[in-house]
Design a protein around this motif. Structure first.
Motif, short mmCIF file in Angstrom:
data_model
loop_
_atom_site.label_atom_id
_atom_site.label_comp_id
_atom_site.label_asym_id
_atom_site.label_seq_id
_atom_site.Cartn_x
_atom_site.Cartn_y
_atom_site.Cartn_z
N LYS A 112 18.70 24.18 -16.45
CA LYS A 112 18.04 25.46 -16.73
C LYS A 112 19.01 26.47 -17.31
N ARG A 146 9.42 27.56 -28.10
CA ARG A 146 8.83 27.10 -26.85
C ARG A 146 7.57 27.89 -26.51
N ASP A 147 7.60 29.22 -26.73
CA ASP A 147 6.44 30.05 -26.39
C ASP A 147 5.26 29.78 -27.31
N ARG A 172 13.64 29.91 -28.01
CA ARG A 172 12.68 30.43 -27.04
C ARG A 172 11.34 30.74 -27.69
N ARG A 194 3.86 26.45 -26.48
CA ARG A 194 3.49 26.35 -25.05
C ARG A 194 4.12 25.11 -24.41
N LEU A 195 5.40 24.96 -24.68
CA LEU A 195 6.11 23.81 -24.13
C LEU A 195 6.60 24.12 -22.73
N GLU A 196 6.75 23.10 -21.94
CA GLU A 196 7.32 23.22 -20.60
C GLU A 196 8.64 22.47 -20.56
N ILE A 197 9.69 23.17 -20.21
CA ILE A 197 11.02 22.57 -20.19
C ILE A 197 11.17 21.79 -18.89
N ASP A 198 11.56 20.54 -19.00
CA ASP A 198 11.79 19.69 -17.83
C ASP A 198 13.19 19.94 -17.32
N TYR A 199 13.29 20.78 -16.30
CA TYR A 199 14.59 21.11 -15.72
C TYR A 199 15.05 20.01 -14.78
N GLU A 212 18.90 28.47 -20.98
CA GLU A 212 18.98 29.92 -21.11
C GLU A 212 20.15 30.33 -21.99
#
Length: 614
Positions: free
Chosen positions: A588, A605-606, A602, A609-614, A592
């Motif tokens: 994560k 991603r917005d 960023r 609508r992606l979800e980052i796999d932390y 950032e």
């Protein structure tokens, strides 16, 4: 040409006695007026078109009437009543809260409350659709609503009581209006058509009342449309045609086809209905209501719930008597599930036809699961089920015949004390040796198993019982290798160091030079028989050993024959190590940091609508 006035306005009640279907409220208001027990705030709530605003206006008119009747009604002849009917009364103020819902509108209303009426005793403020007021407007209205001047009366009307603040509800006298019954609606419509000299069948008026669902204003609007459509003659058929309602005869025919298991007839009838412009959901909804009415007719206690046009009750009762209760309940469940899933179906016509097919063979399915009126369990078949078996050869030695057993028993009874002999061909007396007890013959000094000759008939061969392992060896032969379980080796410093050095050589052969240096400087400390600690001086060294931990543990457990061996890696405190940034950050934090340097990442991603796999 005179201006046309719709029936909802033309025949709006002008006193309490003409209000339809709300006797519990009109009686309470008349008694309060007659006994001079009026509250300062009323809340009229209920469905649309049931008389909330009408009762509010009648109440405002009656309390300002100078010549009230003995029953608490307005006289309709005094100056106050005449001005009210003409819409020129200064003592009655109506506010539509749907379009005047701000704080400023309520403040303007509160400013008007300060002035006393010039004529009459009360100033009445009717706030319609009060649930549309904002929270700020409600709060601005609280103080005035709680302690108004003695000449001010507030009447609030709403269709959604749950949206009103509890502080408002606690300051009002609440009256709940109910839906108008079909009988009351039909009687009121009959009075209007008689006054207007319109030819209307009672069955048509009943259909209008059912369509309005307890709303008198809707029923009057429907009546005006049908009168215009039919040029003053309202019949049952043209009412069905205008309101786009399926005739109940179609449902009776549909049920008859299903009772006869005539699937083709039911499909053709649905096609005929569909060609008239009725969608599948209307057919499902109408047929479900039809089945519900038949279910209601099955019991005399619930017959009062049947709401159909006049003359159809006997037919419903007759058909309900010919249809089983289980069929009606099952059909209602199928129709309900089909109607729920109708919106999600792609081929909606096929979706409805599948329901009709199920209903056509529903009676057959019910007959298969019942026996003389009782429910029976389903069986796959009635007869026995044949299945294939395979004989498993026994590992025990074969059982001798009964005659041999009897002779051996006699021999054992006359035998002397047993002697303990070693198994022939095995002189080893270690742990692998086996002992057996053999009975000796009094006429011979040799053991029974000492001779290689076969035992005579009538005697039993005695000797050591074969173990399961030996029996398996004889059965399998040389096809399998049987190995003994090795004992676990103790974990000592010498053996552990030898293994560690051998693993370092293995790493050198794999050209993992960075890991080789780390393994050489690491110190080992045995904690117990199955656990030891690896001590390193830096975090980077810990990372290298952790990358090899899985392979290392597997080889350790194999080497020492112990699957419980494990180790822990500890970093000793020492000089501060300059660890690279990419090794100190987690996933994560890495994202950032990249997003700070490259904001477009960023933004990408917005937008996606992606979800980052932390």
């Amino acid at each position: 040409m005179d201006n046309f006035i719709v029936s909802a306005r033309k025949y709006r009640p002008q006193n309490f006695n003409t209000v339809v279907g709300q006797q519990h409220i009109t009686t309470t208001l008349k008694n309060a007026i007659r006994n001079n027990q009026l509250a300062h705030a009323f809340l009229f709530c209920g469905p649309r078109g049931v008389g909330k605003t009408t009762c509010a206006r009648i109440l405002a008119k009656t309390i300002n009437c100078t010549n009230q009747t003995a029953e608490g009604e307005a006289c309709n002849t005094c100056n106050s009543c005449v001005s009210f009917d003409a819409g020129t009364s200064m003592n009655i103020h109506e506010l539509d809260a749907a379009s005047n819902n701000s704080v400023d509108d309520i403040r303007a209303l509160v400013e008007q409350v300060r002035f006393a009426p010039q004529a009459g005793k009360y100033k009445v403020y009717i706030v319609d659709e009060v649930h549309m007021l904002s929270s700020s407007a409600f709060n601005a209205f609280l103080k005035t609503l709680e302690e108004p001047p003695p000449y001010a009366i507030f009447i609030l009307a709403t269709t959604e009581k749950h949206k009103i603040l509890p502080t408002i509800l606690s300051r009002c006298q609440i009256f709940d209006f109910k839906r108008i019954t079909n009988n009351d609606t039909v009687e009121h419509l009959q009075e209007i058509v008689d006054k207007e000299q319109i030819n209307a069948e009672k069955a048509a008026l009943q259909v209008i009342a059912q369509k309005s669902e307890g709303c008198m204003r809707d029923s009057l609007s429907i009546l005006d449309k049908i009168v215009s459509f039919t040029n003053g003659t309202v019949t049952y058929q043209n009412t069905l045609e205008h309101l786009n309602i399926l005739d109940e005869d179609y449902f009776f025919q549909l049920l008859e086809c299903m009772q006869k298991q005539d699937m083709a007839g039911a499909m053709l009838l649905f096609d005929q209905i569909n060609r008239k412009g009725f969608e599948g959901d209307l057919v499902l909804n109408g047929f479900a209501e039809f089945i519900r009415n038949l279910l209601v007719c099955k019991d005399a206690k619930s017959a009062s719930l049947l709401e159909v046009v006049e003359g159809m009750q006997p037919k419903y009762v007759q058909v309900a008597g010919q249809t089983s209760l289980s069929y009606l309940v099952s059909a209602l469940n199928i129709l309900n599930d089909t109607e729920v899933n109708y919106k999600m179906a792609r081929n909606k016509r096929l979706h409805v036809e599948l329901a009709l097919i199920k209903l056509s063979f529903l009676q057959q399915a019910i007959d298969l699961t019942t026996d003389k009126g009782g429910v029976v369990k389903k069986k796959r078949i009635d007869g026995p089920i044949a299945f294939k078996t395979k004989l498993i050869q026994s590992l025990a030695p074969p059982t001798p015949p009964a005659s041999a057993i009897q002779s051996s028993v006699k021999t054992l009874n006359s035998a002397s004390q047993p002697t303990i002999n070693a198994e022939p061909g095995n002189t080893n007396t270690s742990a692998g040796a086996k002992l057996f007890v053999a009975q000796t013959n009094p006429s011979s000094t040799e053991p029974v198993r000492g001779s290689a000759a076969p035992a005579p008939v009538g005697t039993i061969k005695t000797g050591p019982k074969k173990s399961l392992l030996e029996a398996l060896k004889e059965k399998a032969g040389s096809n399998y290798d049987i190995e003994e379980v090795k004992e676990a080796m103790p974990l000592t410093e010498e053996s552990l160091r030898a293994f560690w050095d051998a693993y370092i050589v293995q790493l050198e052969q794999q050209l993992k030079h960075s890991a080789v240096g780390t393994f050489r400087i690491a110190s080992l400390e045995i904690e117990s028989d199955i656990h030891f600690t690896v001590r390193v001086s830096a975090v980077t060294a810990q990372k290298f050993i952790e990358s090899e931990k899985m392979v290392l543990i597997d080889q350790l457990q194999t080497q020492f024959n112990n699957r419980a061996i494990n180790f822990t890696i500890l970093v000793e405190e020492g000089e501060r190590e300059d660890v690279p940034l990419h090794m100190r950050l987690n996933s994560k934090q890495k994202f950032e940091r990249i997003a700070e340097q490259y904001p477009l990442v960023r933004e990408l991603r917005d937008k996606l609508r992606l979800e980052i796999d932390y």
